[in-house]
Write a protein that holds these residues in place. Sequence first.
Motif, PDB file in Angstrom:
ATOM      1  N   UNK A  46     -13.679  -8.974  -6.855  1.00 33.46           N
ATOM      2  CA  UNK A  46     -14.853  -9.843  -6.918  1.00 33.46           C
ATOM      3  C   UNK A  46     -15.707  -9.492  -8.128  1.00 33.46           C
ATOM      4  N   UNK A  47     -15.857  -8.212  -8.365  1.00 34.33           N
ATOM      5  CA  UNK A  47     -16.663  -7.796  -9.503  1.00 34.33           C
ATOM      6  C   UNK A  47     -16.032  -8.298 -10.797  1.00 34.33           C
ATOM      7  N   UNK A  48     -14.727  -8.137 -10.876  1.00 32.44           N
ATOM      8  CA  UNK A  48     -14.034  -8.570 -12.092  1.00 32.44           C
ATOM      9  C   UNK A  48     -14.036 -10.076 -12.236  1.00 32.44           C
ATOM     10  N   UNK A  49     -14.290 -10.763 -11.130  1.00 33.68           N
ATOM     11  CA  UNK A  49     -14.292 -12.234 -11.170  1.00 33.68           C
ATOM     12  C   UNK A  49     -15.612 -12.787 -11.682  1.00 33.68           C
ATOM     13  N   UNK A  50     -16.586 -11.932 -11.816  1.00 37.25           N
ATOM     14  CA  UNK A  50     -17.889 -12.404 -12.297  1.00 37.25           C
ATOM     15  C   UNK A  50     -17.775 -12.867 -13.734  1.00 37.25           C
ATOM     16  N   UNK A 109     -15.531   3.433 -10.494  1.00 39.04           N
ATOM     17  CA  UNK A 109     -14.421   2.717 -11.130  1.00 39.04           C
ATOM     18  C   UNK A 109     -14.789   2.297 -12.543  1.00 39.04           C
ATOM     19  N   UNK A 110     -14.094   2.857 -13.520  1.00 33.12           N
ATOM     20  CA  UNK A 110     -14.361   2.528 -14.920  1.00 33.12           C
ATOM     21  C   UNK A 110     -13.786   1.176 -15.309  1.00 33.12           C
ATOM     22  N   UNK A 111     -14.393   0.566 -16.299  1.00 36.41           N
ATOM     23  CA  UNK A 111     -13.881  -0.704 -16.791  1.00 36.41           C
ATOM     24  C   UNK A 111     -14.398  -1.936 -16.099  1.00 36.41           C
ATOM     25  N   UNK A 112     -15.302  -1.743 -15.176  1.00 37.32           N
ATOM     26  CA  UNK A 112     -15.841  -2.917 -14.477  1.00 37.32           C
ATOM     27  C   UNK A 112     -17.112  -3.396 -15.161  1.00 37.32           C
ATOM     28  N   UNK A 113     -17.376  -4.710 -15.064  1.00 40.50           N
ATOM     29  CA  UNK A 113     -18.622  -5.231 -15.650  1.00 40.50           C
ATOM     30  C   UNK A 113     -19.779  -4.885 -14.720  1.00 40.50           C
ATOM     31  N   UNK A 167     -28.673 -17.775 -12.875  1.00 39.29           N
ATOM     32  CA  UNK A 167     -27.491 -16.935 -13.134  1.00 39.29           C
ATOM     33  C   UNK A 167     -26.724 -16.351 -11.976  1.00 39.29           C
ATOM     34  N   UNK A 168     -27.160 -16.610 -10.774  1.00 44.21           N
ATOM     35  CA  UNK A 168     -26.383 -16.043  -9.654  1.00 44.21           C
ATOM     36  C   UNK A 168     -25.047 -16.744  -9.536  1.00 44.21           C
ATOM     37  N   UNK A 169     -24.010 -15.951  -9.412  1.00 46.10           N
ATOM     38  CA  UNK A 169     -22.666 -16.518  -9.271  1.00 46.10           C
ATOM     39  C   UNK A 169     -22.386 -16.778  -7.799  1.00 46.10           C
ATOM     40  N   UNK A 170     -21.893 -17.952  -7.515  1.00 47.22           N
ATOM     41  CA  UNK A 170     -21.584 -18.295  -6.129  1.00 47.22           C
ATOM     42  C   UNK A 170     -20.085 -18.226  -5.898  1.00 47.22           C
ATOM     43  N   UNK A 171     -19.672 -17.240  -5.119  1.00 49.05           N
ATOM     44  CA  UNK A 171     -18.252 -17.085  -4.821  1.00 49.05           C
ATOM     45  C   UNK A 171     -17.808 -18.204  -3.894  1.00 49.05           C
ATOM     46  N   UNK A 205     -15.642 -19.733  -0.931  1.00 43.96           N
ATOM     47  CA  UNK A 205     -15.131 -19.184   0.311  1.00 43.96           C
ATOM     48  C   UNK A 205     -13.614 -19.210   0.316  1.00 43.96           C
ATOM     49  N   UNK A 206     -13.092 -20.169  -0.418  1.00 40.30           N
ATOM     50  CA  UNK A 206     -11.634 -20.307  -0.484  1.00 40.30           C
ATOM     51  C   UNK A 206     -11.016 -19.045  -1.064  1.00 40.30           C
ATOM     52  N   UNK A 207      -9.837 -18.722  -0.584  1.00 41.49           N
ATOM     53  CA  UNK A 207      -9.137 -17.544  -1.060  1.00 41.49           C
ATOM     54  C   UNK A 207      -8.557 -17.786  -2.437  1.00 41.49           C
ATOM     55  N   UNK A 208      -9.019 -17.051  -3.387  1.00 38.16           N
ATOM     56  CA  UNK A 208      -8.500 -17.214  -4.740  1.00 38.16           C
ATOM     57  C   UNK A 208      -7.179 -16.465  -4.819  1.00 38.16           C
ATOM     58  N   UNK A 209      -6.107 -17.180  -4.639  1.00 35.11           N
ATOM     59  CA  UNK A 209      -4.801 -16.563  -4.607  1.00 35.11           C
ATOM     60  C   UNK A 209      -4.413 -15.944  -5.941  1.00 35.11           C
ATOM     61  N   UNK A 210      -4.458 -16.702  -6.908  1.00 39.07           N
ATOM     62  CA  UNK A 210      -4.062 -16.298  -8.248  1.00 39.07           C
ATOM     63  C   UNK A 210      -2.601 -16.015  -8.285  1.00 39.07           C
TER      64      UNK A 210
END
Length: 119
Positions: A27-31, A62-66, A108-112, A114-119
């Motif tokens: 989720x963090x990386x998805x921002x 965890x390194x490398x996260x925004x 600027x708030x990001x709205x996740x 609810x759907x599962x982001x399969x990728x």
Amino acid sequence: MKQRSKSSSGKNIPVVSNDRRVRVVQCIRALPKGKVSSYGALAKAAGWPRAARQVARILREVPGLPWYRVVGAGGAIKCPGEYASEQRFRLQMEGVTFRGARVDMKKHEFHFSKARRVR
DNA sequence: AGGGTGACGATCA
DNA sequence: ATGATCGCCACCC
């Protein structure tokens, strides 16, 4: 790799798995750039409600996260000392605007989803 | 087992 | 808006 819960007998409590952590990280990386989320909202989006503090911990270790794209509820900067100014700077670099000392969540708030982001 | 510790959050004075 | 309190939860002695 997920940690197996101790299945001694038939019934066993699902030990704190890394799955949650992994989801939080995703989720963090998805921002997206220019967007932010709060520790609590992020935890919830990752399917781990009330884990705001754990999110913070993950952010630290965890390194490398925004990490700077995660703020406190209402857009407050919660980082200690020097990280606070760095966070603000980085966010502004991405075009994030502030209202006083906090991020303008309205914009600027990001709205996740609810759907599962399969990728 | 038990107590202290947060890059938290909601509530109240 | 600011500070105190309390609830939460995984970690680390």
